[in-house]
Design an enzyme around this catalytic site. Structure first.
Site, PDB file in Angstrom:
ATOM      1  N   LYS A 161     -11.001  -1.090  -1.851  1.00 38.19           N
ATOM      2  CA  LYS A 161     -10.762  -1.966  -0.699  1.00 38.19           C
ATOM      3  C   LYS A 161     -11.913  -1.747   0.282  1.00 38.19           C
ATOM      4  O   LYS A 161     -12.354  -0.609   0.391  1.00 38.19           O
ATOM      5  CB  LYS A 161      -9.434  -1.589  -0.005  1.00 38.19           C
ATOM      6  CG  LYS A 161      -8.197  -1.660  -0.893  1.00 38.19           C
ATOM      7  CD  LYS A 161      -7.003  -0.982  -0.203  1.00 38.19           C
ATOM      8  CE  LYS A 161      -5.837  -0.801  -1.144  1.00 38.19           C
ATOM      9  NZ  LYS A 161      -4.730  -0.026  -0.577  1.00 38.19           N
TER      10      LYS A 161
ATOM     11  N   ASP B 192       0.880  -1.159   0.000  1.00 43.37           N
ATOM     12  CA  ASP B 192       0.000   0.000   0.000  1.00 43.37           C
ATOM     13  C   ASP B 192       0.929   1.224   0.000  1.00 43.37           C
ATOM     14  O   ASP B 192       2.121   1.098   0.301  1.00 43.37           O
ATOM     15  CB  ASP B 192      -0.849  -0.061   1.269  1.00 43.37           C
ATOM     16  CG  ASP B 192      -1.720   1.158   1.438  1.00 43.37           C
ATOM     17  OD1 ASP B 192      -2.442   1.511   0.505  1.00 43.37           O
ATOM     18  OD2 ASP B 192      -1.669   1.768   2.525  1.00 43.37           O
ATOM     19  N   LEU B 193       0.401   2.396  -0.341  1.00 43.71           N
ATOM     20  CA  LEU B 193       1.270   3.584  -0.403  1.00 43.71           C
ATOM     21  C   LEU B 193       1.161   4.449   0.859  1.00 43.71           C
ATOM     22  O   LEU B 193       2.079   4.504   1.684  1.00 43.71           O
ATOM     23  CB  LEU B 193       0.928   4.409  -1.647  1.00 43.71           C
ATOM     24  CG  LEU B 193       1.746   5.682  -1.857  1.00 43.71           C
ATOM     25  CD1 LEU B 193       3.222   5.380  -2.070  1.00 43.71           C
ATOM     26  CD2 LEU B 193       1.190   6.464  -3.056  1.00 43.71           C
ATOM     27  N   ASP B 194      -0.004   5.093   0.995  1.00 45.97           N
ATOM     28  CA  ASP B 194      -0.189   6.022   2.110  1.00 45.97           C
ATOM     29  C   ASP B 194      -0.234   5.254   3.435  1.00 45.97           C
ATOM     30  O   ASP B 194      -1.076   4.381   3.626  1.00 45.97           O
ATOM     31  CB  ASP B 194      -1.498   6.799   1.892  1.00 45.97           C
ATOM     32  CG  ASP B 194      -1.803   7.743   3.031  1.00 45.97           C
ATOM     33  OD1 ASP B 194      -0.872   8.148   3.749  1.00 45.97           O
ATOM     34  OD2 ASP B 194      -2.996   8.087   3.202  1.00 45.97           O
TER      35      ASP B 194
ATOM     36  N   THR C  32       1.272  10.309   3.412  1.00 43.90           N
ATOM     37  CA  THR C  32       0.583  11.381   2.681  1.00 43.90           C
ATOM     38  C   THR C  32      -0.717  11.769   3.387  1.00 43.90           C
ATOM     39  O   THR C  32      -1.338  12.766   3.013  1.00 43.90           O
ATOM     40  CB  THR C  32       0.296  10.973   1.216  1.00 43.90           C
ATOM     41  OG1 THR C  32       0.015   9.583   1.188  1.00 43.90           O
ATOM     42  CG2 THR C  32       1.484  11.253   0.321  1.00 43.90           C
TER      43      THR C  32
ATOM     44  N   SER D  82      -2.457   0.633  -4.415  1.00 40.11           N
ATOM     45  CA  SER D  82      -2.950   1.809  -3.672  1.00 40.11           C
ATOM     46  C   SER D  82      -4.274   2.309  -4.225  1.00 40.11           C
ATOM     47  O   SER D  82      -4.551   2.169  -5.406  1.00 40.11           O
ATOM     48  CB  SER D  82      -1.898   2.922  -3.777  1.00 40.11           C
ATOM     49  OG  SER D  82      -2.435   4.167  -3.409  1.00 40.11           O
ATOM     50  N   ALA D  83      -5.069   2.932  -3.347  1.00 43.48           N
ATOM     51  CA  ALA D  83      -6.343   3.545  -3.778  1.00 43.48           C
ATOM     52  C   ALA D  83      -6.105   4.897  -4.436  1.00 43.48           C
ATOM     53  O   ALA D  83      -7.008   5.474  -5.035  1.00 43.48           O
ATOM     54  CB  ALA D  83      -7.256   3.717  -2.568  1.00 43.48           C
ATOM     55  N   SER D  84      -4.880   5.409  -4.330  1.00 46.28           N
ATOM     56  CA  SER D  84      -4.619   6.777  -4.789  1.00 46.28           C
ATOM     57  C   SER D  84      -4.401   6.876  -6.291  1.00 46.28           C
ATOM     58  O   SER D  84      -3.603   6.140  -6.871  1.00 46.28           O
ATOM     59  CB  SER D  84      -3.380   7.334  -4.079  1.00 46.28           C
ATOM     60  OG  SER D  84      -3.048   8.592  -4.648  1.00 46.28           O
TER      61      SER D  84
ATOM     62  N   LYS E  13      -8.665   7.288   5.778  1.00 49.06           N
ATOM     63  CA  LYS E  13      -7.450   6.548   5.412  1.00 49.06           C
ATOM     64  C   LYS E  13      -7.782   5.303   4.587  1.00 49.06           C
ATOM     65  O   LYS E  13      -8.604   4.496   4.994  1.00 49.06           O
ATOM     66  CB  LYS E  13      -6.650   6.179   6.667  1.00 49.06           C
ATOM     67  CG  LYS E  13      -5.991   7.401   7.275  1.00 49.06           C
ATOM     68  CD  LYS E  13      -4.987   7.039   8.354  1.00 49.06           C
ATOM     69  CE  LYS E  13      -4.316   8.299   8.868  1.00 49.06           C
ATOM     70  NZ  LYS E  13      -3.489   8.051  10.048  1.00 49.06           N
ATOM     71  N   GLY E  14      -7.156   5.196   3.434  1.00 53.46           N
ATOM     72  CA  GLY E  14      -7.361   4.032   2.567  1.00 53.46           C
ATOM     73  C   GLY E  14      -8.634   4.097   1.736  1.00 53.46           C
ATOM     74  O   GLY E  14      -8.899   3.238   0.916  1.00 53.46           O
TER      75      GLY E  14
ATOM     76  N   GLU F 124      -0.004  -3.340   4.508  1.00 53.99           N
ATOM     77  CA  GLU F 124      -1.123  -2.382   4.551  1.00 53.99           C
ATOM     78  C   GLU F 124      -1.244  -1.716   5.923  1.00 53.99           C
ATOM     79  O   GLU F 124      -0.917  -2.330   6.927  1.00 53.99           O
ATOM     80  CB  GLU F 124      -2.425  -3.171   4.355  1.00 53.99           C
ATOM     81  CG  GLU F 124      -3.140  -2.979   3.065  1.00 53.99           C
ATOM     82  CD  GLU F 124      -3.733  -1.611   2.808  1.00 53.99           C
ATOM     83  OE1 GLU F 124      -3.842  -0.795   3.750  1.00 53.99           O
ATOM     84  OE2 GLU F 124      -4.092  -1.348   1.659  1.00 53.99           O
ATOM     85  N   ASP F 125      -1.757  -0.487   5.935  1.00 53.02           N
ATOM     86  CA  ASP F 125      -1.994   0.175   7.228  1.00 53.02           C
ATOM     87  C   ASP F 125      -3.481   0.335   7.550  1.00 53.02           C
ATOM     88  O   ASP F 125      -3.824   0.756   8.652  1.00 53.02           O
ATOM     89  CB  ASP F 125      -1.340   1.571   7.248  1.00 53.02           C
ATOM     90  CG  ASP F 125      -2.062   2.544   6.351  1.00 53.02           C
ATOM     91  OD1 ASP F 125      -2.361   2.171   5.195  1.00 53.02           O
ATOM     92  OD2 ASP F 125      -2.347   3.666   6.792  1.00 53.02           O
TER      93      ASP F 125
HETATM   94  P1  B16 Z   1      -6.147  10.235  -4.198  1.00 51.72           P
HETATM   95  P2  B16 Z   1      -3.578   4.291  -0.039  1.00 51.72           P
HETATM   96  C1  B16 Z   1      -5.306   6.322  -0.193  1.00 51.72           C
HETATM   97  O1  B16 Z   1      -4.009   5.815  -0.370  1.00 51.72           O
HETATM   98  C2  B16 Z   1      -5.332   7.260   1.004  1.00 51.72           C
HETATM   99  O2  B16 Z   1      -5.083   6.540   2.203  1.00 51.72           O
HETATM  100  C3  B16 Z   1      -6.704   7.900   1.115  1.00 51.72           C
HETATM  101  O3  B16 Z   1      -6.735   8.806   2.205  1.00 51.72           O
HETATM  102  C4  B16 Z   1      -7.011   8.639  -0.196  1.00 51.72           C
HETATM  103  O4  B16 Z   1      -8.304   9.227  -0.154  1.00 51.72           O
HETATM  104  C5  B16 Z   1      -6.921   7.637  -1.352  1.00 51.72           C
HETATM  105  O5  B16 Z   1      -5.618   7.062  -1.373  1.00 51.72           O
HETATM  106  C6  B16 Z   1      -7.178   8.308  -2.691  1.00 51.72           C
HETATM  107  O6  B16 Z   1      -6.152   9.213  -2.976  1.00 51.72           O
HETATM  108  O7  B16 Z   1      -7.047  11.373  -3.839  1.00 51.72           O
HETATM  109  O8  B16 Z   1      -4.691  10.625  -4.305  1.00 51.72           O
HETATM  110  O9  B16 Z   1      -6.620   9.486  -5.416  1.00 51.72           O
HETATM  111  O10 B16 Z   1      -3.531   4.167   1.454  1.00 51.72           O
HETATM  112  O11 B16 Z   1      -4.567   3.348  -0.691  1.00 51.72           O
HETATM  113  O12 B16 Z   1      -2.208   4.219  -0.667  1.00 51.72           O
HETATM  114 MG    MG Z   2      -2.844   3.169   3.343  1.00 49.27          MG
END
Ligand code: B16
Ligand code: MG
Length: 218
Positions: free
Chosen positions: A146, A10-12, A18, A115-117, A46-47, A170-171
């Site tokens: 997720k 996972d990233l964040d 972040t 990652s969800a980001s 988060k996530g 993962e966190d």
């Molecule tokens: P973005 P992860 C997630 O990252 C963040 O934890 C979450 O807070 C954020 O809303 C989501 O990415 C989407 O991010 O706005 O940059 O597309 O923990 O899945 O790496």
């Molecule tokens: Mg995360």
């Protein structure tokens, strides 16, 4: 090779923090809408995907908006967030990450991002890690967030290995649940009581030892 072990990160909250930038951008948005948004409330984001995060935020402020206005706010939030992301350097890589990636590289274990980001490639580039990942799966690749296992199953495909051979770091609880339902090994980074569904939990990446990793990949 289908039976090779591989890692999916996972990233964040795992590679970088972040969440603090997401928080500043969401708080700014909440304030502009006339309500406050605390760090404690931010934990719920988060996530979670960007769109779902806005729904949660608007729920906190008890604000109802048109779809058009929501679209505009999502753009505004991301613009603010990216201004922070653009200041990031390798100094923001969380403790223990470099050591772990070096171990995997030395042992020829492939690793991907899950990652969800939607900003994940940019963030990895800013901190100088993009080229080291064998594959990237981010918010642009998935249709189901997720705890759905989709993000990690796509990761396993890209790594060309079976889900059972993947080890997810993962966190977030939703991420641990996603890894578990993909039949992957799950490593939680954070609080043991919060991440009790994970196969293993460490307070930080720094606590993961080479012995532990060696046992896992053998
Ligand atoms: P973005 P992860 C997630 O990252 C963040 O934890 C979450 O807070 C954020 O809303 C989501 O990415 C989407 O991010 O706005 O940059 O597309 O923990 O899945 O790496
Ligand atoms: Mg995360």
């Amino acid at each position: 090779m289908k039976n090779e072990k591989a890692f999916i990160f996972d990233l964040d909250g795992v590679i970088v923090d972040t969440a603090k930038y997401h928080y500043l951008a969401w708080k700014n948005l909440a304030n502009s809408l006339g309500f406050d948004f605390t760090e404690e409330q931010n934990e719920q984001l988060k996530g979670v995907s960007r769109v779902k995060s806005l729904e949660i935020l608007l729920g906190v402020g008890k604000v109802n908006l048109s779809e058009e206005k929501k679209e505009a706010l999502l753009k505004e939030k991301n613009k603010k967030y990216l201004a922070y992301v653009n200041t990031m350097t390798s100094a923001e890589i969380l403790p223990g990450v470099n050591k772990l990636l070096q171990f995997l590289e030395a042992n020829k274990i492939k690793f991907a991002l899950g990652s969800a980001s939607k900003n994940a490639p940019l963030i990895l580039e800013k901190v100088g890690l993009l080229k080291r990942f064998y594959a990237i799966v981010d918010g642009n690749d998935v249709t189901k967030a997720k705890p759905d296992p989709e993000v990690f199953l796509i990761g396993a495909k890209k790594l060309n290995t079976a889900p059972e051979n993947c080890i997810v770091v993962e966190d977030a609880i939703a991420g641990i649940q996603a890894a578990n339902s993909a039949k992957m090994t799950s490593i939680g980074i954070g609080d043991k009581t919060v991440l009790s569904e994970a196969d293993y939990v460490f307070e930080s990446m720094n606590e993961i030892t080479s012995d532990f990793l060696q046992n896992l990949i053998n």
